[in-house]
Design an enzyme around this catalytic site. Structure first.
Site, mmCIF file in Angstrom:
data_model
loop_
_atom_site.group_PDB
_atom_site.id
_atom_site.type_symbol
_atom_site.label_atom_id
_atom_site.label_comp_id
_atom_site.label_asym_id
_atom_site.label_seq_id
_atom_site.Cartn_x
_atom_site.Cartn_y
_atom_site.Cartn_z
ATOM 1 N N MET A 1 59.549 32.735 2.249
ATOM 2 C CA MET A 1 60.699 32.457 1.925
ATOM 3 C C MET A 1 61.459 33.516 1.030
ATOM 4 O O MET A 1 62.698 33.516 0.550
ATOM 5 C CB MET A 1 61.279 30.958 0.992
ATOM 6 N N HIS B 1 64.274 33.135 11.857
ATOM 7 C CA HIS B 1 65.374 32.371 11.267
ATOM 8 C C HIS B 1 65.999 31.435 12.180
ATOM 9 O O HIS B 1 66.125 31.488 13.290
ATOM 10 C CB HIS B 1 66.328 33.548 10.859
ATOM 11 N N ASP C 1 67.635 38.750 6.239
ATOM 12 C CA ASP C 1 68.136 38.356 7.497
ATOM 13 C C ASP C 1 69.080 39.429 8.149
ATOM 14 O O ASP C 1 69.849 39.169 8.857
ATOM 15 C CB ASP C 1 68.767 36.952 7.687
#
Ligand code: GRF
Length: 198
Positions: free
Chosen positions: A93, A112, A153
């Protein structure tokens, strides 16, 4: 390129380990271009440790501050000692230290639980992602495998799978459905990425 030997991957995470399991099962069934050489957990209590033991894959736990130099050094040494060619994040994370990205020559993947570029970035993890998808009244969600960059991301997308969001879905039901999709997508996307390696 055609490879005669399997690409050695390490899986890094600190969660339940369901994606690690899916990656290991696909490899064990000999259906992949990779072999899982190592599982690295940042918590000795995480489910991913149990997965490694069940699958007979070598497990290393690195505890402590994942932003610290010790973490970076320990992770770097593990990757080198185990001759890891692709690092696969599954439930990690935090941002990966830039030194690790450099050491791996960018061969680092993440999964993701949404259709990036939507619903990604800092704070978008776990159930928060699915809450945001439902609040935005999206009719589709899914999972994305992407190359890891220095930002959350944001790297190139390697693969995506889509599922419909039903009117009756809650964040929890959506999370469960997306997890099932992740388990299909991740082994296939890792192979897809390996095919692009020189
Ligand atoms: C997955 O939902 C993945 O998308 C996210 O973290 C979760 C890890 O779950 N990055 P698990 O530990 O693989 O079950």
């Amino acid at each position: 390129m055609l490879r005669s030997t399997k690409v050695r991957i390490a899986i890094l995470g600190s969660g339940a380990g369901s994606n690690a399991k899916a990656l290991c099962v696909a490899a064990r069934e000999n259906a992949t271009l990779y072999t899982v050489a190592l599982v690295i957990s940042t918590s000795a209590k995480a489910g991913i440790c149990e997965v490694a033991r069940d699958e007979g894959v070598e497990l290393c736990v690195i505890s402590g501050d994942v932003k610290g130099e010790t973490f970076t050094e320990q992770l770097g040494s593990l990757l080198q000692d185990h001759r890891i060619e692709v690092l696969v994040l599954a439930g990690f994370m935090r941002l990966l230290p830039p030194e690790i990205l450099r050491r791996m020559h960018g061969n680092v993947l993440n999964i993701h639980p949404a259709l990036l570029p939507e619903f990604g970035g800092k704070g978008m993890y776990g159930i928060h992602v699915h809450e945001a998808v439902i609040t935005a009244h999206k009719v589709e969600s899914g999972a994305t495998v992407h190359v890891v960059s220095e930002n959350y991301d944001e790297g190139a997308v390697v693969g995506q799978m889509r599922i419909p969001v039903e009117a009756t879905d809650s964040p929890l039901t959506l999370q469960e459905k997306v997890k099932l999709v992740e388990h299909q997508l991740y082994p296939a996307a890792v192979d897809q990425f390996i095919r692009t390696l020189k």
